[in-house]
Design a protein around this motif. Structure first.
Motif, PDB file in Angstrom:
ATOM      1  N   ALA A   1       0.829  -1.207   0.000  1.00 32.04           N
ATOM      2  CA  ALA A   1       0.000   0.000   0.000  1.00 32.04           C
ATOM      3  C   ALA A   1       0.863   1.256   0.000  1.00 32.04           C
ATOM      4  CB  ALA A   1      -0.933  -0.011   1.207  1.00 32.04           C
ATOM      5  N   GLU A   2       1.951   1.243   0.779  1.00 29.43           N
ATOM      6  CA  GLU A   2       2.850   2.396   0.801  1.00 29.43           C
ATOM      7  C   GLU A   2       3.518   2.597  -0.558  1.00 29.43           C
ATOM      8  OE1 GLU A   2       3.219   4.673   2.839  1.00 29.43           O
ATOM      9  OE2 GLU A   2       2.562   3.978   4.799  1.00 29.43           O
ATOM     10  N   GLU A   3       3.833   1.511  -1.246  1.00 32.11           N
ATOM     11  CA  GLU A   3       4.445   1.631  -2.568  1.00 32.11           C
ATOM     12  C   GLU A   3       3.518   2.322  -3.562  1.00 32.11           C
ATOM     13  OE1 GLU A   3       7.328  -2.358  -2.468  1.00 32.11           O
ATOM     14  OE2 GLU A   3       5.334  -2.443  -3.361  1.00 32.11           O
ATOM     15  N   ARG A   4       2.227   2.251  -3.309  1.00 33.41           N
ATOM     16  CA  ARG A   4       1.256   2.890  -4.197  1.00 33.41           C
ATOM     17  C   ARG A   4       0.837   4.270  -3.691  1.00 33.41           C
ATOM     18  NH1 ARG A   4      -2.898  -2.192  -5.442  1.00 33.41           N
ATOM     19  NH2 ARG A   4      -1.286  -3.697  -6.059  1.00 33.41           N
TER      20      ARG A   4
ATOM     21  N   GLY B   1      10.165  12.614  -1.381  1.00 31.54           N
ATOM     22  CA  GLY B   1      10.745  11.351  -0.918  1.00 31.54           C
ATOM     23  C   GLY B   1      10.071  10.742   0.300  1.00 31.54           C
ATOM     24  N   VAL B   2       8.928  11.316   0.720  1.00 27.98           N
ATOM     25  CA  VAL B   2       8.253  10.786   1.912  1.00 27.98           C
ATOM     26  C   VAL B   2       7.789   9.352   1.676  1.00 27.98           C
ATOM     27  CG1 VAL B   2       6.248  11.042   3.406  1.00 27.98           C
ATOM     28  CG2 VAL B   2       7.556  13.064   2.726  1.00 27.98           C
TER      29      VAL B   2
ATOM     30  N   ARG C   1       8.889   7.119  -0.489  1.00 20.79           N
ATOM     31  CA  ARG C   1      10.035   6.210  -0.597  1.00 20.79           C
ATOM     32  C   ARG C   1      10.580   5.850   0.782  1.00 20.79           C
ATOM     33  NH1 ARG C   1      13.189   9.407  -2.953  1.00 20.79           N
ATOM     34  NH2 ARG C   1      12.408   9.015  -5.073  1.00 20.79           N
ATOM     35  N   ALA C   2      10.645   6.853   1.678  1.00 21.21           N
ATOM     36  CA  ALA C   2      11.158   6.597   3.026  1.00 21.21           C
ATOM     37  C   ALA C   2      10.221   5.667   3.796  1.00 21.21           C
ATOM     38  CB  ALA C   2      11.329   7.913   3.771  1.00 21.21           C
ATOM     39  N   ARG C   3       8.915   5.867   3.638  1.00 19.19           N
ATOM     40  CA  ARG C   3       7.961   5.006   4.328  1.00 19.19           C
ATOM     41  C   ARG C   3       8.049   3.567   3.834  1.00 19.19           C
ATOM     42  NH1 ARG C   3       2.632   8.986   4.184  1.00 19.19           N
ATOM     43  NH2 ARG C   3       3.261  10.340   5.940  1.00 19.19           N
ATOM     44  N   VAL C   4       8.220   3.399   2.531  1.00 19.51           N
ATOM     45  CA  VAL C   4       8.355   2.050   1.975  1.00 19.51           C
ATOM     46  C   VAL C   4       9.591   1.369   2.547  1.00 19.51           C
ATOM     47  CG1 VAL C   4       8.805   0.733  -0.126  1.00 19.51           C
ATOM     48  CG2 VAL C   4       7.089   2.552  -0.145  1.00 19.51           C
ATOM     49  N   LYS C   5      10.700   2.093   2.642  1.00 17.55           N
ATOM     50  CA  LYS C   5      11.922   1.505   3.189  1.00 17.55           C
ATOM     51  C   LYS C   5      11.744   1.146   4.667  1.00 17.55           C
ATOM     52  CE  LYS C   5      15.197   3.636  -0.033  1.00 17.55           C
ATOM     53  NZ  LYS C   5      16.357   4.538  -0.196  1.00 17.55           N
ATOM     54  N   GLN C   6      11.017   1.978   5.388  1.00 18.87           N
ATOM     55  CA  GLN C   6      10.746   1.652   6.791  1.00 18.87           C
ATOM     56  C   GLN C   6       9.932   0.368   6.900  1.00 18.87           C
ATOM     57  OE1 GLN C   6       9.220   5.010   9.205  1.00 18.87           O
ATOM     58  NE2 GLN C   6       9.952   6.361   7.584  1.00 18.87           N
ATOM     59  N   ASP C   7       8.911   0.254   6.064  1.00 21.35           N
ATOM     60  CA  ASP C   7       8.059  -0.941   6.106  1.00 21.35           C
ATOM     61  C   ASP C   7       8.851  -2.192   5.729  1.00 21.35           C
ATOM     62  OD1 ASP C   7       5.918   0.587   6.853  1.00 21.35           O
ATOM     63  OD2 ASP C   7       5.122   0.810   4.825  1.00 21.35           O
ATOM     64  N   ARG C   8       9.755  -2.061   4.786  1.00 19.56           N
ATOM     65  CA  ARG C   8      10.571  -3.219   4.399  1.00 19.56           C
ATOM     66  C   ARG C   8      11.491  -3.644   5.541  1.00 19.56           C
ATOM     67  NH1 ARG C   8      11.986  -1.247  -1.794  1.00 19.56           N
ATOM     68  NH2 ARG C   8       9.992  -1.922  -2.719  1.00 19.56           N
ATOM     69  N   GLN C   9      11.970  -2.690   6.294  1.00 18.96           N
ATOM     70  CA  GLN C   9      12.797  -3.041   7.452  1.00 18.96           C
ATOM     71  C   GLN C   9      11.951  -3.703   8.541  1.00 18.96           C
ATOM     72  OE1 GLN C   9      16.142  -3.022   7.575  1.00 18.96           O
ATOM     73  NE2 GLN C   9      15.857  -2.466   5.422  1.00 18.96           N
ATOM     74  N   ASP C  10      10.693  -3.272   8.666  1.00 17.95           N
ATOM     75  CA  ASP C  10       9.798  -3.953   9.600  1.00 17.95           C
ATOM     76  C   ASP C  10       9.604  -5.412   9.182  1.00 17.95           C
ATOM     77  OD1 ASP C  10       9.437  -1.708  11.151  1.00 17.95           O
ATOM     78  OD2 ASP C  10       7.587  -1.079  10.136  1.00 17.95           O
ATOM     79  N   GLU C  11       9.458  -5.637   7.880  1.00 18.00           N
ATOM     80  CA  GLU C  11       9.320  -7.006   7.383  1.00 18.00           C
ATOM     81  C   GLU C  11      10.585  -7.807   7.643  1.00 18.00           C
ATOM     82  OE1 GLU C  11       7.117  -7.854   3.641  1.00 18.00           O
ATOM     83  OE2 GLU C  11       7.265  -5.678   3.319  1.00 18.00           O
ATOM     84  N   GLU C  12      11.738  -7.183   7.442  1.00 19.87           N
ATOM     85  CA  GLU C  12      13.002  -7.882   7.677  1.00 19.87           C
ATOM     86  C   GLU C  12      13.168  -8.223   9.150  1.00 19.87           C
ATOM     87  OE1 GLU C  12      16.644  -9.691   7.140  1.00 19.87           O
ATOM     88  OE2 GLU C  12      15.059  -9.182   5.722  1.00 19.87           O
ATOM     89  N   ALA C  13      12.823  -7.278  10.021  1.00 17.27           N
ATOM     90  CA  ALA C  13      12.914  -7.540  11.461  1.00 17.27           C
ATOM     91  C   ALA C  13      11.992  -8.687  11.861  1.00 17.27           C
ATOM     92  CB  ALA C  13      12.561  -6.277  12.250  1.00 17.27           C
ATOM     93  N   LEU C  14      10.814  -8.740  11.241  1.00 19.99           N
ATOM     94  CA  LEU C  14       9.879  -9.825  11.557  1.00 19.99           C
ATOM     95  C   LEU C  14      10.411 -11.162  11.045  1.00 19.99           C
ATOM     96  CD1 LEU C  14       7.149 -10.458  12.836  1.00 19.99           C
ATOM     97  CD2 LEU C  14       6.110 -10.172  10.591  1.00 19.99           C
ATOM     98  N   ARG C  15      11.040 -11.158   9.887  1.00 17.83           N
ATOM     99  CA  ARG C  15      11.640 -12.407   9.382  1.00 17.83           C
ATOM    100  C   ARG C  15      12.713 -12.914  10.342  1.00 17.83           C
ATOM    101  NH1 ARG C  15      10.735 -10.192   4.107  1.00 17.83           N
ATOM    102  NH2 ARG C  15      12.644  -8.980   4.216  1.00 17.83           N
ATOM    103  N   ILE C  16      13.515 -11.982  10.849  1.00 25.00           N
ATOM    104  CA  ILE C  16      14.550 -12.369  11.810  1.00 25.00           C
ATOM    105  C   ILE C  16      13.913 -12.918  13.091  1.00 25.00           C
ATOM    106  CG2 ILE C  16      16.428 -11.500  13.260  1.00 25.00           C
ATOM    107  CD1 ILE C  16      16.983  -9.429  11.041  1.00 25.00           C
ATOM    108  N   GLN C  17      12.868 -12.251  13.554  1.00 21.42           N
ATOM    109  CA  GLN C  17      12.170 -12.702  14.761  1.00 21.42           C
ATOM    110  C   GLN C  17      11.557 -14.085  14.561  1.00 21.42           C
ATOM    111  OE1 GLN C  17       9.172  -9.938  16.101  1.00 21.42           O
ATOM    112  NE2 GLN C  17       8.576 -11.198  17.842  1.00 21.42           N
TER     113      GLN C  17
END
Length: 422
Positions: free
Chosen positions: A253-256, A297-298, A300-316
C-alpha cells in the motif's frame, strides 16, 4: 468451581484459568481491537453521508437595481447533505482491508499462544500443589515415626537399657522431623496460593485437587517428528507468519502512495427562507481525481521503513523457530532424565524400606543399635522425598513438552505429522 465438594481435576483447573486468566483475557481484548480495525478498514471503502447547516449574518442587506431590490438578505440560512464514495482505483483501500484481516488472524493466534502458555503454567502449578501435599505426607509420617521412637527410647532409658546419648539422638531426629514438617506445610500453603494466582482467583481460596494419572509411559522418543510437529503447530509461530502477511500488505500500500485516487461526491443544499425568484435548493455532483506527483521522498522513506519492519519480523520468526527447536530438545531431554531418575527413585524407596525393616528387626532382636534404625529412617525419608520430587519433575517436563509442541495430545500430533509426511 468454588463451592464444589469434589476435588478439582487438572482439566477443570485449566477451564477455570481459560475463563479468568489475565494473559488470555488481555489477548482476547487485543483480538477484539484488531477485529474493529478490520471493520474500520471495510468502512473506509464504503459510502459516507454527512449533514450540515450554515447561518450567515451580514451588517446589512445588499440591494441592486432601480428601484432597489434585495439580492443578498441580511441573514442566510441553509442546510446541506453530502454523500461521498471513494473509488479504489489504486487498490490501496483493498490492501488496507487485507492487512487488517491478516492482523486479526495474528491476534487470534496470539490468543491461542496465550492459552498454550497458560495450560503449561496451570499444569505445573497444579503439580506443585500435589507434590507439596505428598511431601508433607512424607514429612508427617517421618515425624510420627520419630516421635514414637523418641517415646520408646525415653522409656528404655528410664528402664536402664539405653544410654542418654540414644535419647539425645532420637530427640534430635524428632526435632528435625518437626522442622521438615513445618517447612513442608509452609511450602504447601505457598503452592496453593501460587495455584490460585494462576487461575486468577483470590489467593486464600480453598484448594482441593484431584490426583493425576501416571504419565511415565507417555514419553515420546522421535525427536525429528517432535521438531516438525512444533514447527507446524506452535500458535505463536503462526502468529508471526500472519503478521508478516499483514506487513507485506502495508508495504504494498505504501508503494502505491503516489498513485491517483478518485472520489465521487454529491451535495444537496437547500436555502431556508429564500428570496422570491431564487432557487431554494441546489444539487451538485463531483468526480474528484487526486494525483500526488511529488512528495519530497516521503513515500520512498515510508516504503523503506516498512521493508525493514518485514526484515525484522523475518529475523524474529527465524529466531523463534530455532528457539522452539531448543525448547523441544530441552523438554525431551528433561523428560528422559526425569524418567531415568524416577525409575532409580522407585528402587531406592524399595531398598530403603527393606533396610529400615531389617534395622528394626535387628534392633528388636538385640543385634542392632538405635543409630542404625535412625539412619535407616533418615534414608527412607530421603528416598520417599526424592521419589515424590522426581515423579512431579517428570510431569512438569511433560507439561513443558506439551507447551513446546503447542498441543495437549503429543502422541496425536506425532501421528498427524507422520501422516502428512507420508
Amino acid at each position: 468451581f468454588q463451592g464444589s465438594d469434589k476435588p478439582m481435576t487438572i482439566d477443570e483447573a485449566i477451564s477455570v484459568a481459560m475463563a479468568r486468566g489475565f494473559g488470555v483475557r488481555t489477548a482476547r481484548s487485543l483480538q477484539e481491537k484488531t477485529h474493529q480495525r478490520v471493520q474500520e478498514a471495510k468502512g473506509s471503502i464504503g459510502p459516507r453521508v454527512t449533514l450540515g447547516g450554515t447561518y450567515l449574518q451580514f451588517d446589512q442587506p445588499t440591494s441592486a437595481g432601480d428601484p432597489p431590490k434585495v439580492v443578498v438578505p441580511r441573514t442566510e440560512k441553509s442546510v446541506n447533505a453530502t454523500a461521498s464514495l471513494p473509488l479504489d482505483i489504486s487498490g490501496n483501500l483493498g490492501l488496507a482491508i487485507h492487512a487488517a484481516k491478516s492482523a486479526e488472524d495474528a491476534s487470534e493466534l496470539a490468543v491461542q499462544s496465550a492459552k498454550n502458555d497458560l495450560r503449561r503454567d496451570v499444569r505445573k502449578a497444579f503439580y506443585r500443589v500435589l507434590q507439596s501435599k505428598e511431601l508433607l505426607d512424607v514429612a508427617i509420617a517421618s515425624k510420627t515415626g520419630a516421635d514414637l521412637r523418641l517415646a520408646n527410647t525415653k522409656a528404655q532409658f528410664e528402664a536402664g537399657s539405653l544410654a542418654k546419648v540414644d535419647v539425645l539422638r532420637a530427640d534430635v531426629q524428632a526435632t528435625q522431623a518437626e522442622s521438615d514438617r513445618l517447612a513442608a506445610a509452609n511450602a504447601l500453603d505457598i503452592s496453593k496460593k501460587s495455584f490460585n494466582n494462576q487461575l486468577a482467583l483470590p489467593v486464600e481460596t480453598p484448594v482441593d485437587l484431584a490426583p493425576v494419572a501416571d504419565r511415565s509411559s507417555l514419553a515420546p522418543t522421535d525427536d525429528a517428528r517432535l521438531f516438525e510437529a512444533a514447527q507446524r503447530l506452535r500458535p505463536d509461530l503462526d502468529a508471526l507468519r500472519a503478521t508478516a502477511v499483514a506487513l507485506h500488505a502495508v508495504t504494498r500500500a505504501e508503494e502505491r502512495g503516489l498513485q491517483p485516487s478518485l472520489n465521487l461526491s454529491s451535495v444537496v443544499s437547500r436555502q431556508i427562507d429564500p428570496l422570491s425568484g431564487t432557487r431554494p435548493s441546489l444539487t451538485t455532483t463531483a468526480l474528484t481525481l487526486t494525483w500526488p506527483i511529488f512528495d519530497s521522498g516521503v513515500t520512498r522513506a515510508r516504503v523503506k521503513q516498512d521493508r525493514q519492519d518485514e526484515e525484522a519480523l523475518r529475523i524474529q520468526t527465524e529466531q523463534l523457530a530455532l528457539g522452539i527447536s531448543l525448547e523441544v530438545r530441552q523438554a525431551t531431554t528433561n523428560l528422559a532424565n526425569a524418567a531415568a531418575r524416577l525409575e532409580t527413585a522407585k528402587r531406592q524407596v524399595e531398598l530403603a524400606e527393606e533396610a529400615f525393616r531389617l534395622a528394626g528387626v535387628r534392633r528388636d532382636a538385640g543385634e542392632g543399635i538405635l543409630l542404625e534404625v535412625l539412619d535407616a529412617q533418615t534414608d527412607l525419608t530421603r528416598a520417599r522425598t526424592q521419589f515424590v520430587t522426581t515423579r512431579y519433575d517428570y510431569l512438569a517436563a511433560y507439561a513443558d513438552l506439551q507447551r513446546a509442541i503447542g498441543v495437549d495430545d503429543v502422541g496425536a500430533a506425532l501421528k498427524a505429522v507422520a501422516g502428512v509426511t507420508r
